[in-house]
Motif scaffolding. Structure first.
Motif, PDB file in Angstrom:
ATOM      1  N   LYS A  45      10.514  11.121  33.638  1.00  0.00           N
ATOM      2  CA  LYS A  45      11.293  12.010  32.776  1.00  0.00           C
ATOM      3  C   LYS A  45      12.765  11.624  32.792  1.00  0.00           C
ATOM      4  O   LYS A  45      13.387  11.438  31.739  1.00  0.00           O
ATOM      5  N   SER A  46      13.297  11.496  33.998  1.00  0.00           N
ATOM      6  CA  SER A  46      14.719  11.150  34.079  1.00  0.00           C
ATOM      7  C   SER A  46      14.957   9.771  33.494  1.00  0.00           C
ATOM      8  O   SER A  46      15.969   9.520  32.840  1.00  0.00           O
ATOM      9  N   THR A  47      14.014   8.880  33.723  1.00  0.00           N
ATOM     10  CA  THR A  47      14.147   7.540  33.172  1.00  0.00           C
ATOM     11  C   THR A  47      14.186   7.593  31.645  1.00  0.00           C
ATOM     12  O   THR A  47      14.973   6.890  31.011  1.00  0.00           O
ATOM     13  N   PHE A  87      22.831  16.180  34.281  1.00  0.00           N
ATOM     14  CA  PHE A  87      22.007  15.387  35.192  1.00  0.00           C
ATOM     15  C   PHE A  87      21.182  16.254  36.125  1.00  0.00           C
ATOM     16  O   PHE A  87      21.494  17.412  36.376  1.00  0.00           O
ATOM     17  N   GLN A  88      20.166  15.605  36.670  1.00  0.00           N
ATOM     18  CA  GLN A  88      19.285  16.293  37.602  1.00  0.00           C
ATOM     19  C   GLN A  88      20.033  16.617  38.898  1.00  0.00           C
ATOM     20  O   GLN A  88      20.023  17.747  39.363  1.00  0.00           O
ATOM     21  N   VAL A  89      20.681  15.604  39.452  1.00  0.00           N
ATOM     22  CA  VAL A  89      21.526  15.846  40.614  1.00  0.00           C
ATOM     23  C   VAL A  89      22.932  16.031  40.068  1.00  0.00           C
ATOM     24  O   VAL A  89      23.442  15.175  39.370  1.00  0.00           O
ATOM     25  N   LEU A 171      18.802  18.209  29.042  1.00  0.00           N
ATOM     26  CA  LEU A 171      19.043  18.888  30.318  1.00  0.00           C
ATOM     27  C   LEU A 171      17.969  18.473  31.312  1.00  0.00           C
ATOM     28  O   LEU A 171      16.789  18.725  31.092  1.00  0.00           O
ATOM     29  N   ASP A 172      18.407  17.853  32.408  1.00  0.00           N
ATOM     30  CA  ASP A 172      17.439  17.411  33.404  1.00  0.00           C
ATOM     31  C   ASP A 172      17.377  18.463  34.514  1.00  0.00           C
ATOM     32  O   ASP A 172      18.295  18.587  35.313  1.00  0.00           O
ATOM     33  N   GLU A 173      16.324  19.227  34.504  1.00  0.00           N
ATOM     34  CA  GLU A 173      16.134  20.313  35.471  1.00  0.00           C
ATOM     35  C   GLU A 173      17.386  21.188  35.587  1.00  0.00           C
ATOM     36  O   GLU A 173      18.020  21.261  36.647  1.00  0.00           O
ATOM     37  N   PRO A 174      17.723  21.864  34.507  1.00  0.00           N
ATOM     38  CA  PRO A 174      18.994  22.603  34.490  1.00  0.00           C
ATOM     39  C   PRO A 174      19.047  23.753  35.476  1.00  0.00           C
ATOM     40  O   PRO A 174      20.125  24.162  35.862  1.00  0.00           O
TER      41      PRO A 174
ATOM     42  N   SER E 137      12.573   8.745  42.106  1.00  0.00           N
ATOM     43  CA  SER E 137      12.849   9.923  41.289  1.00  0.00           C
ATOM     44  C   SER E 137      13.247  11.054  42.218  1.00  0.00           C
ATOM     45  O   SER E 137      13.039  11.000  43.435  1.00  0.00           O
ATOM     46  N   GLY E 138      13.839  12.085  41.618  1.00  0.00           N
ATOM     47  CA  GLY E 138      14.328  13.192  42.419  1.00  0.00           C
ATOM     48  C   GLY E 138      13.254  13.760  43.344  1.00  0.00           C
ATOM     49  O   GLY E 138      13.493  13.960  44.539  1.00  0.00           O
ATOM     50  N   GLY E 139      12.117  14.000  42.805  1.00  0.00           N
ATOM     51  CA  GLY E 139      11.043  14.591  43.597  1.00  0.00           C
ATOM     52  C   GLY E 139      10.556  13.658  44.691  1.00  0.00           C
ATOM     53  O   GLY E 139      10.272  14.074  45.818  1.00  0.00           O
TER      54      GLY E 139
HETATM   55 MG   LIG Z   1      13.920  13.385  37.359  1.00  0.00          MG
END
Ligand SMILES: [Mg+2]
Ligand SMILES: Nc1ncnc2c1ncn2[C@@H]1O[C@H](COP(=O)(O)OP(=O)(O)OP(=O)(O)O)[C@@H](O)[C@H]1O
Ligand SMILES: Nc1ncnc2c1ncn2[C@@H]1O[C@H](COP(=O)(O)OP(=O)(O)OP(=O)(O)O)[C@@H](O)[C@H]1O
Ligand SMILES: [Mg+2]
Lengths: 250, 320, 294, 393, 235
Positions: A45-47, A87-89, A171-174, E137-139
């Motif tokens: 997903k983030s990719t 971003f996610q982070v 939005l990555d995991e907002p 990845s984050g997870g």
């Molecule tokens: Mg991700």
């Protein structure tokens, strides 16, 4: 491609070493959509976000945004063209105050950053304060952004993404790291943006209450490939999705 | 808010105006040196403090400036004023070429690339005997008769340096200045809000180099001679030292550092042959016990400080 | 150009490269592990040379004087490194790069004066062991026999370090610590001890290199300044923290230097800086480094 | 302004206390101190101006040298600045001394540029300058070349002002004196080089008949030691490189005997001059070692100044400078005079063969050739031409 | 009692974050620290681990005072910590990340953790064995940090929001794994905002708000206490 789409992605591929992080993803969005992408950890997903925002260059495939082929554009150009992301982070300016964080993004949007001789302090006051209020950061404006708690950082992240008045918001995991109530508030804001300002929004989440509560369309990624796409209820019912992602109801 | 700051700035400026009237010639010369090195350090801090990159070759631009002024005055008989302008242009031009490569890197790599380029400039100046005079340097750089005395050159330097520092201050408070802070803090985020960060960094690099060039240009007529040492890496270490001693976070930090360093060099080297030891120990103490430099100390305890900038009290009014 | 000339240049370049490697490997180790760019490295190298002189001077009536003086000097410099780590370096681990740079630069000044106070301003000469004072001929080309010894030590140090970093868990810890000392510490690994160890090891190698340098020419004040920048360049070209990188780039720099003397006599040093700049522009993490570090 | 009797004479010395030049300068400082002591024992200059000595470090950097000089002039109120190790420093100090009308006597550094162009009437040079030294070498080498039938040569010189100017002068003069000698290659090791192996192999591969070197100080030591380990000197003659008394003493054990060396002011050449004999004795008594060239020249500088003051009957520097113009003075190296056109002392350069001597614990020069100043310095018309060319720019 | 925190006050610089925090964990217990954003959960865990030392108060682990001890010492006594910001070592591979943390504390008994056991717990890590940590990845990073801490065979594990960012399936898996760990006698103290996960695994809970412990009790009592849930957890 059809001008009806704000975003159209065709046959996107990206491999890291031996790992196919994105494979042959074709996906498109119409203006005004509020959609979600879900999938297991490491699904890509983030990719996928990284590829369409110019952070990574795809191995293959094409990204069309507002009718322009942005595949080889650099990230700042894409952002300037109206695609913004959180971003996610959380990815903020830790050593600036929250107020300065937001003002910076707004100044960019107003194309005033090349101004060498005016005092930044006097610029964009109204817009900044407004945006801080809208995102619920009003009381934090004086704080050094880096010392805020995770949840507040995520909100600031969202504010930065909004500041540039995007047409498409990724939005990555907002809501990761937010409490239930904050999650709700944040998603309400997102929904309102979509509804009232017509911003097209695509988000990822692992919190199913968020996903099913807000997304009007759902796409599932698994091992880099699209395995389902459609209305939330349909996707939820999909067996494959059940198997690889949701499990039985939590 | 800014009132206190202005009062302070005014007081310091008044002191700088009056001080020479009570000082002996030697100390006036030291003051002049403080001004010139202060300008050099502030220009360095445009890259270090505001862009977040350590330039370890900043002396190259200082040296290019010094040689531009020196050569124009000695070999082509140009007056001081235009020579100084040419120094800025020349230093900026060199920075434009070298900076193009430097700003692609960050951290230690940026530091070392700037240093490598700095050394290259040093070698060019050092080796080019026919033009630059090699390591013999360039002599006979005389300011116009009006400025020949220690006092008159001091006031001239004060004028130029104040103007230059004021311009840099304005830049640091401008949207451009804040963009630099943003880049320092998080370059990736800056790109994703839609800024061509490389372009901005290059511009900043060039502007900083121009002021370093101006400082260098002021140096030659002050010292009456210049030498390639001006752009050696030791010289690049000087603004680093000043900035860290003074404190990189505030705009005035490098200026304070310049006062301390120059004074130390003029003073300590006078009374002990073991000045490296003395200075070394002082640096060690500062690094260990004074993180954030002198300005950091002032920020912690001083009242002279402007409050951290927040939103305006009246969001509606005030701004045009 | 005739072949034996090229061969002779290559050999001299190699010996130069090895000398650089001995200095740069410790520098690279300390930077790679602790993220501290030690400006004082070459100064400690110089301390090694002076220490070698002192031990040699005390033992000079014996044939083995130099052979004993070299390890003794290296050990004493290691000891100095330990003191420096405990008293100074350890306090700035979590500071920013420039502050660390400045501290080690201050060390250059302090050590420089201490050397002057201890050994005075005159040059120190160490007589070479008799067996290494005549040239040897390889394929008809003369080479200073002492440099055969230098080359041998260079390779030995390389192998020992390589084994240490690759075959022990140490190497990984050290790489992890670069990223987050806090996390490594939370995993139960005593960071201070590791850091002290690495620093002392790096300085020990510097001392060894200095001790070996001693008998090459004369030992004098200010010698360190001429090499420190070159050592930085070597480390950069090879890639920070990469031992094979440091080795390869030492040899490259040595050879470039040796051959530029034939073709561009005034430009040898400039060439090294040009080389460094090119590497940084094309491959900032160095020939052997990994991009993540950049 | 007439100085009152009893007013101290402030004497400054700007030398390299730290860094590369410290070795030579240490000797210089010691000699200055000795001279000051001796003169003060008799009441100071003119018997009534006790000398107060101020010493500052130039850090061997022109900028620092300028600051040190201003410091000496403005704060310490010195009337004379004795100088410097590095020629670049001397050149940078010169205009400052001129500006404040203070005497300047560079007594170690010897670049010709100090007196050739940008002439300052306040600067007096008591060292054989780089041209004179080159000329001396060339005279010696030309004779040797003729005798031995040498045809080709190479040069190796440190890549900085002194090395360059010496090399250039040598090559140019050799061309005049021995036109058929051919220069096959020039080598330029940077200042501070510690490893000369690549230069050594490269020179040996060129197979020149002889090599001329202009490398100073510690670089010279490193170069000679390494070249020796390559068997260099056994194969290739190396005449006329700078081997001062400092090197003779330091490398007493290792120096190749039979080498033809050059120096600037060896005390053993003038033990017949009473002033020298006394100086060596006093120096040895005070410091327990023999004085080097640098000590000799700084000592002469102080005594030269003394005689200038006596001639002027005043400590006023403007008057002393006029008194010194063309003056003949007593020095440890005999009676010498300052040439009018450039204030260069008519001092000699010395060539000789390194050899052991029972009198000293270190080798000295045998078969010493003293090339007199007036035989070796640059002809006046060339100086006039050089200054004219400078004006034109 | 394996951990006993008494009257702890912690500061970041000059800002006072924790006020008089008291809590304890018994052997074999799974305890949860609940609280909303910025309540002080992370700070509490960091204080226990010695990463942000407390100014006053005492922290006893196995009846030994840990206050003022460096983190590595505390870790060697058998405490493990999983930070909320992951801190995977980016230029080590997944396996190297895990192997780095191998450690058997004094007095440890039972089967030590191995790379393979961690892969059993988080199967998706297995195929990433040789990937660099920086690219996960984050997870995946989240799983790796938990696994990495387990490799040190800690008696007490501190987990800071362990399931944040994990896919629902994985969360469920993770919950069952934690229950499995509990049955092996593993003691765990974790922080969480997500009540449902806490309810699924914890036995006892503390609620923290603005740096003060506001509530403690069994997890069942908590889930029944609407007032606490409303006031401090905003549910
Ligand atoms: Mg991700
Ligand atoms: N720069 C990179 N280099 C190598 N591998 C990468 C890189 N970026 C991502 N990957 C790998 O690609 C896969 C997809 O990662 P991605 O971050 O897109 O997952 P995700 O769907 O966002 O997961 P999560 O929900 O856990 O955030 C992962 O296995 C990850 O390890
Ligand atoms: N380095 C720091 N400097 C100053 N204040 C800090 C720092 N880190 C955290 N804080 C402050 O301490 C308070 C507690 O933070 P903490 O991170 O412990 O909360 P948390 O409960 O873990 O929140 P979250 O659920 O968002 O992770 C917050 O108000 C935060 O702003
Ligand atoms: Mg937290």
């Amino acid at each position: 491609m059809n001008g009806d789409y704000i975003l159209a992605v065709e046959g996107l591929c990206k491999a890291f070493g031996g790992l196919q992080a994105t494979s042959e993803v074709t996906y498109s969005m119409r203006p005004g959509e509020l959609s979600a992408i879900i999938g297991p950890n490491g699904a890509g997903k983030s990719t996928f976000f990284n590829l369409i925002t110019g952070f990574h260059r795809p191995d293959k495939g094409k990204v069309l945004f507002k009718g322009a082929d942005v595949t080889s554009w650099s990230s700042y150009r894409i952002a300037r063209f109206g695609m913004s992301r959180a971003f996610q982070v959380s990815n903020i300016y830790p050593m600036l105050t929250t107020y300065q964080n937001v003002r910076q993004a707004i100044l960019v949007q107003q194309r005033r950053t090349m101004d060498l001789f005016r005092r930044a302090e006097h610029l964009a006051r109204k817009e900044t304060t407004e945006l801080l209020e809208v995102t619920g950061l009003g009381e934090h404006h004086q704080e050094m952004a880096g010392t805020m708690s995770q949840g507040d950082k995520k909100r600031l992240e969202l504010a930065l993404a909004l500041a540039i008045k995007p047409d498409l918001l990724l939005l990555d995991e907002p809501t990761a790291g937010m409490s239930v109530e904050e999650t709700h508030e944040t998603m309400e804001l997102v929904a309102r943006l979509n509804r009232e300002m017509g911003v097209t929004i695509l988000f990822t989440e692992h919190d199913m209450s968020v996903v099913f509560g807000y997304a009007r369309r759902l796409t599932v990624l698994h091992q880099g490939a699209l395995i389902a796409d459609g209305a939330p209820q349909d996707v939820r019912a999909d067996e494959e999705v059940q198997r690889v992602y949701l499990g039985e109801e939590v | 808010m800014g009132k206190k700051k202005w009062t302070w700035a005014g007081a310091v400026f008044a002191a700088l105006l009056l001080l020479p009237t009570v000082l002996g010639e030697f100390w006036v010369l030291v003051l002049t040196e403080i001004l010139i090195m202060g300008l050099f350090a502030v220009s360095f801090n445009m890259i270090f403090g505001y862009m977040g990159q350590l330039s370890f070759g900043h002396a190259a631009y200082y040296g290019v400036g010094a040689y531009t002024t020196g050569l124009l005055m000695v070999k082509f008989g140009l007056p001081l004023g235009p020579s100084l302008l040419a120094s800025m242009v020349m230093a900026g031009a060199v920075a434009l070429v070298l900076g193009y490569f430097c700003i692609r890197l960050t951290g230690i790599y940026f530091a070392i690339l700037t240093m490598a380029f700095g050394q290259l400039i040093f070698y060019i100046i050092f080796q080019w005997y026919s033009f630059t005079g090699g390591d013999n340097g360039l002599q006979g750089i005389k300011p116009p008769p009006m400025l020949e005395g220690a006092w008159s050159y001091y006031y001239f330097a004060l004028l130029v340096v104040t103007a230059a520092v004021a311009v840099m201050w304005v830049i640091s408070e401008s949207p451009f200045g804040y963009t630099m802070r943003a880049i320092r803090d998080n370059i990736q985020r800056t790109r994703f809000v839609g800024l061509n960060t490389k372009k901005y960094m290059l511009i900043n690099f060039v502007v900083a180099a121009m002021f370093a060039g101006l400082a260098g240009g002021l140096w030659g007529p002050f010292n009456r001679s210049i030498s390639p040492d001006l752009c050696n890496w030791h010289q690049s270490g000087v603004p680093v030292f000043m900035t860290i001693i003074g404190g990189p976070a505030g705009f005035v930090g490098p200026l304070i550092g310049s006062v301390i360093y120059t004074f130390l060099m003029a003073f300590v080297t006078g009374f002990t042959e073991y000045w490296p030891l003395t200075i070394g120990i002082i640096i060690t103490m500062v690094v260990l016990f004074l993180p954030g430099g002198v300005w950091g100390l002032v920020e912690r305890y001083g009242a002279a400080l402007p409050a951290r900038e927040g939103p305006p009290d009246d969001p509606e009014g005030g701004t045009p | 150009m005739d072949l034996s000339l090229l061969f002779a240049q290559a050999l001299s370049g190699l010996s130069r490269g090895m000398m650089l490697f001995l200095i740069a490997s410790g520098l690279s180790l300390i930077f790679g592990v602790m993220n501290i760019l030690n400006f004082a490295h070459a100064t400690l190298w110089l301390v090694g040379a002076y220490a070698c002189y002192t031990f040699w001077f005390l033992l000079q009536t014996h044939d083995f004087a130099v052979w004993l003086a070299i390890p003794l000097a290296a050990l004493s410099v290691g000891l100095v490194g330990w003191v420096i780590e405990v008293v100074l370096i350890r306090r700035v681990y979590d500071r920013e790069l420039p502050e660390q740079l400045l501290l080690t630069y201050a060390l250059v000044l302090i050590l420089g004066d201490l050397i002057k106070i201890t050994w005075g301003v005159d040059d120190k000469l160490i007589a070479r062991p008799a067996m290494l004072s005549e040239p040897v001929y390889i394929a008809g080309v003369p080479i200073d026999s002492y440099f055969i010894f230098v080359i041998a030590v260079g390779f030995a140090v390389y192998l020992a370090l390589w084994w240490f970093l690759q075959k022990t868990r140490y190497g990984h810890i050290v790489r992890a610590a670069v990223f987050s000392r806090e996390m490594v510490s939370a995993l139960g690994i005593p960071i201070p001890i590791i850091y002290t160890g690495v620093f002392v090891l790096g300085i020990f190698i510097a001392g060894l290199a200095g001790a070996i340098q001693g008998p090459v020419g004369s030992v004098t004040l200010g010698m360190d300044m001429a090499v420190v920048i070159q050592a930085f360049c070597v480390v950069i070209i090879g890639g920070f923290g990469s031992l094979p990188g440091t080795m390869v780039s030492s040899i490259i720099v040595g050879e470039v230097y040796a051959f530029s003397i034939l073709f561009w006599p005034g430009g040898a040093l400039a060439l090294i800086f040009i080389l460094t700049a090119i590497v940084l522009i094309v491959r900032p993490w160095g020939l052997f480094g990994t991009p993540l570090r950049a | 302004t007439q100085a009152r009797a009893g007013e101290p004479y402030n004497l400054g010395a700007a030398l390299a206390i730290t860094g590369t030049g410290a070795l030579y300068c240490q000797d210089g400082v010691d000699a200055i101190k000795l001279a000051v002591e001796e003169i003060n024992a008799k009441g100071g200059f003119l018997g009534q101006h006790p000398i107060k000595l101020y010493i500052r470090d130039t850090h061997t950097k022109p900028d620092s040298a300028v600051r040190a000089t201003r410091d000496l002039i403005l704060r310490d109120k010195v009337r004379t600045v004795l100088g410097t190790y590095s020629s670049a420093c001397a050149v940078a100090i010169k205009p400052v001394c001129l500006e404040y009308k203070v005497l300047h006597i560079p007594a170690i550094s010897n670049s010709e540029g100090i007196t050739l162009t940008n002439f300052s009437p306040y600067t007096y040079q008591v060292v054989p300058n780089s041209y004179m030294q080159a000329k001396a070498v060339v005279l010696g080498v030309a004779a040797l070349a003729k005798k031995k039938g040498w045809k080709t040569f190479a040069t190796i010189a440190s890549d900085y002002e002194w090395g360059r100017s010496t090399q250039q002068n040598t090559v140019a003069l050799l061309k005049q004196l021995a036109p058929d000698l051919k220069l096959i290659k020039e080598f330029w090791p940077p200042l501070g080089e510690t490893q000369f192996t690549s230069y050594i192999t490269a020179i040996m591969a060129q197979k020149p008949d002889f090599v001329i070197g202009s490398i100073a100080s510690k670089d010279n030591v490193a170069w000679m030691k390494q070249a020796k380990a390559y068997g260099f000197f056994k194969k290739i003659p190396y005449p006329g490189s700078l081997i001062s008394v400092t090197e003779l003493i330091l490398q007493a054990k290792t120096l190749d005997r039979g080498l033809v060396g050059l120096c600037r002011a060896p005390f053993f050449a003038h033990m017949d001059v009473p002033m020298m004999a006394n100086f060596v004795k006093a120096f040895k008594k005070k410091y327990n070692r023999y004085p080097s060239d640098w000590a000799v020249m700084e000592y002469d500088a102080v005594y030269g100044l003394k005689q200038g003051i006596e001639k002027a009957k005043s400590i006023d520097s403007a008057k002393v400078k006029d008194a010194l113009k063309g003056a003949t003075i007593d020095t440890t190296r005999g009676k010498l005079y300052f040439r009018d056109i450039d204030n260069q002392l008519s001092c000699s350069s010395y060539l000789g063969v390194v050899a052991d001597d029972p009198q000293y614990p270190f080798p000295i020069y045998h078969d010493l050739v003293e090339v007199k100043g007036p035989d070796s310095w640059r002809p006046e018309k060339e100086i006039i031409a050089a200054r004219a060319a400078e004006k034109k720019k | 009692m394996i951990l006993e925190v008494n009257k702890v006050h912690t500061y970041y610089g000059t800002s006072h974050i924790l006020f008089d925090v008291n809590l304890y964990v018994d052997r074999g217990e799974i305890v949860c620290l609940l609280g909303r954003n910025g309540a002080g959960k992370t700070t509490t865990l960091r204080t226990i681990m010695g990463l942000t030392p407390c100014k006053t108060g005492s922290i006893k682990f196995h009846d030994r005072e840990m206050k003022g001890r460096p983190p590595y010492y505390i870790a060697r006594q058998g405490m493990g910590y999983v930070p909320d910001n992951r801190l995977v070592f980016p230029d080590l591979t997944v396996r190297e990340n895990l192997e780095l943390a191998v450690k058997v504390p004094k007095g440890f008994s039972g089967e030590p953790w191995s790379v393979d056991r961690v892969y059993e717990l988080f199967p998706s890590l297995k195929k990433l064995d040789r990937n660099l940590g920086g690219y996960l990845s984050g997870g995946e990073q989240q799983m790796l940090t938990v696994g990495r801490t387990l490799m040190g065979n800690p008696e007490l594990v501190l987990l800071d929001e362990p399931v944040e960012g994990l896919a629902p399936l994985v969360v469920k898996e993770f919950a069952s794994r934690i229950r499995a760990l509990r049955s092996l006698g593993q003691t765990i103290l974790f922080s969480e905002q997500n009540l449902s996960f806490a309810l699924a695994v914890a036995q006892r809970a503390y609620v923290i708000d603005r740096g003060r412990i506001r509530y403690q009790g069994s997890i069942e009592e908590l889930s029944a206490n609407e007032e606490v849930k409303r006031d401090y957890l905003m549910v």
